[in-house]
Design a protein around this motif. Structure first.
Motif, mmCIF file in Angstrom:
data_model
loop_
_atom_site.group_PDB
_atom_site.id
_atom_site.type_symbol
_atom_site.label_atom_id
_atom_site.label_comp_id
_atom_site.label_asym_id
_atom_site.label_seq_id
_atom_site.Cartn_x
_atom_site.Cartn_y
_atom_site.Cartn_z
ATOM 1 N N ILE A 105 0.855 -1.178 0.000
ATOM 2 C CA ILE A 105 0.000 0.000 0.000
ATOM 3 C C ILE A 105 0.893 1.231 0.000
ATOM 4 O O ILE A 105 1.646 1.466 0.950
ATOM 5 C CB ILE A 105 -0.930 0.000 1.232
ATOM 6 C CG1 ILE A 105 -1.637 -1.355 1.380
ATOM 7 C CG2 ILE A 105 -1.925 1.137 1.131
ATOM 8 C CD1 ILE A 105 -2.448 -1.754 0.181
ATOM 9 N N ARG A 106 0.824 2.015 -1.092
ATOM 10 C CA ARG A 106 1.673 3.192 -1.235
ATOM 11 C C ARG A 106 0.828 4.447 -1.451
ATOM 12 O O ARG A 106 -0.291 4.377 -1.971
ATOM 13 C CB ARG A 106 2.645 3.014 -2.408
ATOM 14 C CG ARG A 106 3.627 1.871 -2.190
ATOM 15 C CD ARG A 106 4.607 1.756 -3.334
ATOM 16 N NE ARG A 106 5.547 0.667 -3.106
ATOM 17 C CZ ARG A 106 6.704 0.796 -2.460
ATOM 18 N NH1 ARG A 106 7.050 1.985 -1.979
ATOM 19 N NH2 ARG A 106 7.504 -0.240 -2.297
ATOM 20 N N TYR A 160 -7.633 9.429 -4.161
ATOM 21 C CA TYR A 160 -6.386 8.819 -3.716
ATOM 22 C C TYR A 160 -5.956 9.328 -2.346
ATOM 23 O O TYR A 160 -5.126 8.696 -1.674
ATOM 24 C CB TYR A 160 -5.262 9.091 -4.723
ATOM 25 C CG TYR A 160 -5.404 8.352 -6.023
ATOM 26 C CD1 TYR A 160 -6.227 7.220 -6.132
ATOM 27 C CD2 TYR A 160 -4.737 8.782 -7.169
ATOM 28 C CE1 TYR A 160 -6.360 6.557 -7.338
ATOM 29 C CE2 TYR A 160 -4.868 8.113 -8.373
ATOM 30 C CZ TYR A 160 -5.683 7.006 -8.458
ATOM 31 O OH TYR A 160 -5.815 6.340 -9.652
ATOM 32 N N ALA A 161 -6.509 10.450 -1.932
ATOM 33 C CA ALA A 161 -6.189 10.960 -0.595
ATOM 34 C C ALA A 161 -6.701 10.016 0.490
ATOM 35 O O ALA A 161 -6.189 10.026 1.619
ATOM 36 C CB ALA A 161 -6.767 12.353 -0.406
ATOM 37 N N THR A 162 -7.687 9.210 0.149
ATOM 38 C CA THR A 162 -8.138 8.143 1.049
ATOM 39 C C THR A 162 -7.530 6.849 0.533
ATOM 40 O O THR A 162 -7.933 6.335 -0.519
ATOM 41 C CB THR A 162 -9.671 8.043 1.080
ATOM 42 O OG1 THR A 162 -10.212 9.288 1.521
ATOM 43 C CG2 THR A 162 -10.113 6.929 2.013
ATOM 44 N N VAL A 163 -6.560 6.308 1.252
ATOM 45 C CA VAL A 163 -5.823 5.121 0.807
ATOM 46 C C VAL A 163 -6.584 3.883 1.255
ATOM 47 O O VAL A 163 -6.830 3.698 2.462
ATOM 48 C CB VAL A 163 -4.394 5.110 1.382
ATOM 49 C CG1 VAL A 163 -3.613 3.914 0.850
ATOM 50 C CG2 VAL A 163 -3.680 6.416 1.032
ATOM 51 N N THR A 164 -6.959 3.022 0.305
ATOM 52 C CA THR A 164 -7.777 1.851 0.615
ATOM 53 C C THR A 164 -7.024 0.562 0.303
ATOM 54 O O THR A 164 -6.023 0.558 -0.407
ATOM 55 C CB THR A 164 -9.081 1.883 -0.196
ATOM 56 O OG1 THR A 164 -8.766 1.884 -1.586
ATOM 57 C CG2 THR A 164 -9.901 3.121 0.150
ATOM 58 N N ARG A 169 1.834 -3.962 10.002
ATOM 59 C CA ARG A 169 2.122 -2.735 10.748
ATOM 60 C C ARG A 169 2.277 -1.550 9.792
ATOM 61 O O ARG A 169 2.666 -1.703 8.632
ATOM 62 C CB ARG A 169 3.391 -2.909 11.569
ATOM 63 C CG ARG A 169 4.663 -3.016 10.769
ATOM 64 C CD ARG A 169 5.855 -3.241 11.700
ATOM 65 N NE ARG A 169 7.107 -3.324 10.963
ATOM 66 C CZ ARG A 169 7.866 -2.276 10.662
ATOM 67 N NH1 ARG A 169 7.485 -1.067 11.035
ATOM 68 N NH2 ARG A 169 9.006 -2.427 9.997
ATOM 69 N N ALA A 170 1.966 -0.360 10.317
ATOM 70 C CA ALA A 170 2.065 0.858 9.526
ATOM 71 C C ALA A 170 3.526 1.283 9.411
ATOM 72 O O ALA A 170 4.292 1.199 10.369
ATOM 73 C CB ALA A 170 1.244 1.959 10.170
ATOM 74 N N GLU A 171 3.901 1.737 8.227
ATOM 75 C CA GLU A 171 5.263 2.201 7.992
ATOM 76 C C GLU A 171 5.417 3.695 8.226
ATOM 77 O O GLU A 171 6.538 4.209 8.245
ATOM 78 C CB GLU A 171 5.693 1.867 6.561
ATOM 79 C CG GLU A 171 5.652 0.384 6.215
ATOM 80 C CD GLU A 171 6.736 -0.405 6.942
ATOM 81 O OE1 GLU A 171 7.730 0.210 7.369
ATOM 82 O OE2 GLU A 171 6.568 -1.638 7.095
ATOM 83 N N VAL A 172 4.292 4.412 8.390
ATOM 84 C CA VAL A 172 4.329 5.852 8.651
ATOM 85 C C VAL A 172 3.357 6.163 9.788
ATOM 86 O O VAL A 172 2.491 5.342 10.133
ATOM 87 C CB VAL A 172 3.949 6.670 7.398
ATOM 88 C CG1 VAL A 172 4.940 6.432 6.275
ATOM 89 C CG2 VAL A 172 2.539 6.338 6.941
ATOM 90 N N THR A 173 3.495 7.348 10.342
ATOM 91 C CA THR A 173 2.593 7.800 11.399
ATOM 92 C C THR A 173 1.860 9.053 10.936
ATOM 93 O O THR A 173 2.194 9.655 9.906
ATOM 94 C CB THR A 173 3.367 8.107 12.685
ATOM 95 O OG1 THR A 173 4.335 9.131 12.413
ATOM 96 C CG2 THR A 173 4.092 6.858 13.186
ATOM 97 N N PRO A 187 6.225 7.264 -4.679
ATOM 98 C CA PRO A 187 5.160 6.648 -3.870
ATOM 99 C C PRO A 187 5.716 6.043 -2.579
ATOM 100 O O PRO A 187 6.590 5.172 -2.599
ATOM 101 C CB PRO A 187 4.591 5.566 -4.796
ATOM 102 C CG PRO A 187 4.955 6.012 -6.166
ATOM 103 C CD PRO A 187 6.274 6.708 -6.040
ATOM 104 N N THR A 188 5.234 6.489 -1.449
ATOM 105 C CA THR A 188 5.737 6.053 -0.145
ATOM 106 C C THR A 188 5.008 4.808 0.312
ATOM 107 O O THR A 188 3.774 4.747 0.260
ATOM 108 C CB THR A 188 5.554 7.176 0.894
ATOM 109 O OG1 THR A 188 6.181 8.367 0.425
ATOM 110 C CG2 THR A 188 6.169 6.772 2.234
#
Length: 388
Positions: free
Chosen positions: A69-70, A174-178, A187-191, A201-202
Motif C-alpha cells: 500500500i503506497r 487517492y487521498a483516502t488510501v484503501t 504494521r504501519a510504515e508511517v505515522t 510513492p511512499t
C-alpha cells in the motif's frame, strides 16, 4: 594253607583295573555319541510389495497475495484508520491524506468546465445565426468559418476541462488510501503527520492474503531423474502433479491438520542449488500459518511396484555399511550387504542386496555366527507395510 597277602593284593588290583576302565568308557559313551545342537532362528521370507514413495523437503511459507500500500498523491497523513494486524476487505480505508489541496484542484477544474460550457453555448448560438445570414450574403464566408472554429475550440476546451475534473476527482479519491485486496493489514510504515509521496510513492503498509497460503520448496534434481527413470522402466508409477497432496510438518514437530495440493513444478533446474522449484497451496482458515515460516513438506510422489521391506531390527550397521543375516538353501547363515532408504511403518526399504524369496533373520541376528547351520522358523506375525 597260608595265603600270600602280597599276591592277593596284586590280583585284586590287576582284575579291578579292567573293570574300572570298562565302567568309565560306558559312562562316557553317551556324551561322545550325542548329536550337535543347531541354533534356532526366526526368519522372514521376503515378498516384494507395492509401496508409496515419499519425498520430504524443507519449505518456506509465502502469502497467497500481497499488496504493498503506497501513497499515490503527495501530502500529509492525517489519520490511520485501521488496527495493525486487522483483517480488512478490499476497499477498506487504511489512511487519510490531507484532502484540502485536492478538493481545491477539483473546484478549479469544475469551474473551468463550466466556463467552457458557457463559451460553447455562445459559439453555437453565433454559428446558428451566421448560418442564416451567410445564405443571403449578409456575412462573408470567412465570418462563417470563424464561427465554426470558435465552436470547435469551445468543444475542445470542454473536453480538456472534463479530463481535468476527472484527474482532480482521482487525486481527491487517492487521498483516502484503501486496501486493494482482502487480507491482513500489517504494521504501519508511517505515522500521522508524515509527509508522503513527495518524490516517489511512499510505502504505507502491506496487506497479505494468507488463506490459502503458498509453501515454496525444492526437490534435488537427482531424485527427479531417478524417479523419472524408474517410471520409464516400469518399476514405479507416478501421480499427476495436480493430484499430489502435501502434508506440512511445523517447526515444533507437529503435523498441520489440513493437507494442501502441489500446483507448480518448475521446468528448469536452479543452478545455485541443483534442484527443481516446487510450490503447493495449503488452506489456512484459522490463520495458523504465517508467511516466512519454515516447515517441512511431505508428499507421496510415486508407487514402487516391487519394493523389498525388512523389519527394523533385522538390519545391522557396521563400519563397512548396512547388512542383514540371510539363511541360504543349506540353512547356513550368510552376511549380506544391503542399501536402504527411508522407513515404512517400522520397516526398512531395501534398494539393493535382497530379492524375493530370501530368508532374513529378524530376531537376534547379531548372535547368529556367519557360516553356522541354523534351524529357521518362519515368523508368525509379519509387520504390515504401507501399501497402495
Amino acid at each position: 594253607m597260608n595265603s600270600n597277602p602280597l599276591l592277593f593284593t596284586t590280583l585284586v588290583v590287576a582284575l579291578g583295573l579292567p573293570l574300572a576302565s570298562c565302567r568309565k568308557k560306558d559312562e562316557q559313551a553317551p556324551a561322545a555319541e550325542a548329536a550337535p545342537q543347531t541354533m534356532p532362528v526366526t526368519v522372514k521370507t521376503i515378498t516384494p510389495q507395492s509401496v508409496t514413495v515419499k519425498s520430504s523437503q524443507p519449505g518456506r511459507l509465502e502469502a497467497y497475495r500481497q499488496a504493498e500500500i503506497r501513497a499515490r498523491v503527495p501530502g500529509i497523513v492525517m489519520e490511520r484508520t485501521y488496527e495493525e494486524g486487522q483483517e480488512v476487505k478490499a476497499g477498506t480505508a487504511l489512511f487519510r491524506i490531507d484532502p484540502a489541496p485536492f478538493k481545491a484542484a477539483l473546484d478549479a477544474a469544475t469551474a473551468a468546465l463550466e466556463e467552457g460550457e458557457a463559451s460553447l453555448a455562445l459559439a453555437q448560438d453565433k454559428k446558428q445565426r451566421y448560418s442564416a445570414l451567410v445564405t443571403g450574403n449578409a456575412i462573408s464566408a470567412r465570418d462563417m468559418t470563424e464561427a465554426e472554429s470558435e465552436e470547435k475550440q469551445a468543444l475542445a476546451r470542454i473536453g480538456s476541462a472534463k479530463a481535468d475534473v476527472e484527474t482532480a476527482k482521482l487525486r481527491l479519491d487517492y487521498a483516502t488510501v484503501t486496501a486493494p485486496i482482502d487480507g491482513r493489514a500489517r504494521r504501519a510504515e508511517v505515522t500521522e503527520g508524515a509527509l508522503v509521496g513527495e518524490d516517489s510513492p511512499t510505502l504505507l503498509t502491506t496487506v497479505e492474503q494468507i488463506d490459502p497460503i503458498y509453501v515454496n520448496f525444492s526437490q534435488p534434481v537427482s531424485e527427479v531423474i531417478a524417479l523419472r527413470k524408474a517410471m520409464r522402466d516400469g518399476s514405479m508409477s507416478g501421480h499427476k502433479t495436480d493430484e499430489i497432496e502435501v502434508e506440512i510438518t511445523l517447526g515444533d514437530g507437529s503435523v498441520y491438520p489440513r493437507k494442501g495440493k502441489l500446483i507448480f513444478a518448475d521446468l528448469a533446474v536452479d543452478a545455485g542449488t541443483d534442484s527443481v522449484q516446487l510450490r503447493a497451496l495449503v488452506p489456512n482458515p484459522d490463520r495458523e500459518l504465517f508467511p516466512g515460516m519454515y516447515v517441512r513438506v511431505n508428499m507421496d510422489v510415486a508407487t514402487e511396484k516391487e519394493a523389498i521391506l525388512i523389519p527394523r531390527d533385522s538390519l545391522m550397521r557396521t563400519n563397512d555399511g548396512a547388512m542383514v543375516m540371510v539363511v541360504n538353501e543349506k540353512n547356513e547363515v550368510v552376511a549380506t550387504p544391503v542399501q536402504t532408504k527411508e522407513m515404512h511403518d517400522g520397516q526398512w526399504h531395501v534398494t539393493s542386496g535382497l530379492k524375493g524369496g530370501d530368508r532374513v533373520i529378524i530376531e537376534n541376528a547379531a548372535y547368529a555366527p556367519v557360516g553356522a547351520v541354523v534351524a529357521p522358523t518362519e515368523s508368525a506375525t509379519k509387520p504390515e507395510a504401507k501399501t497402495e
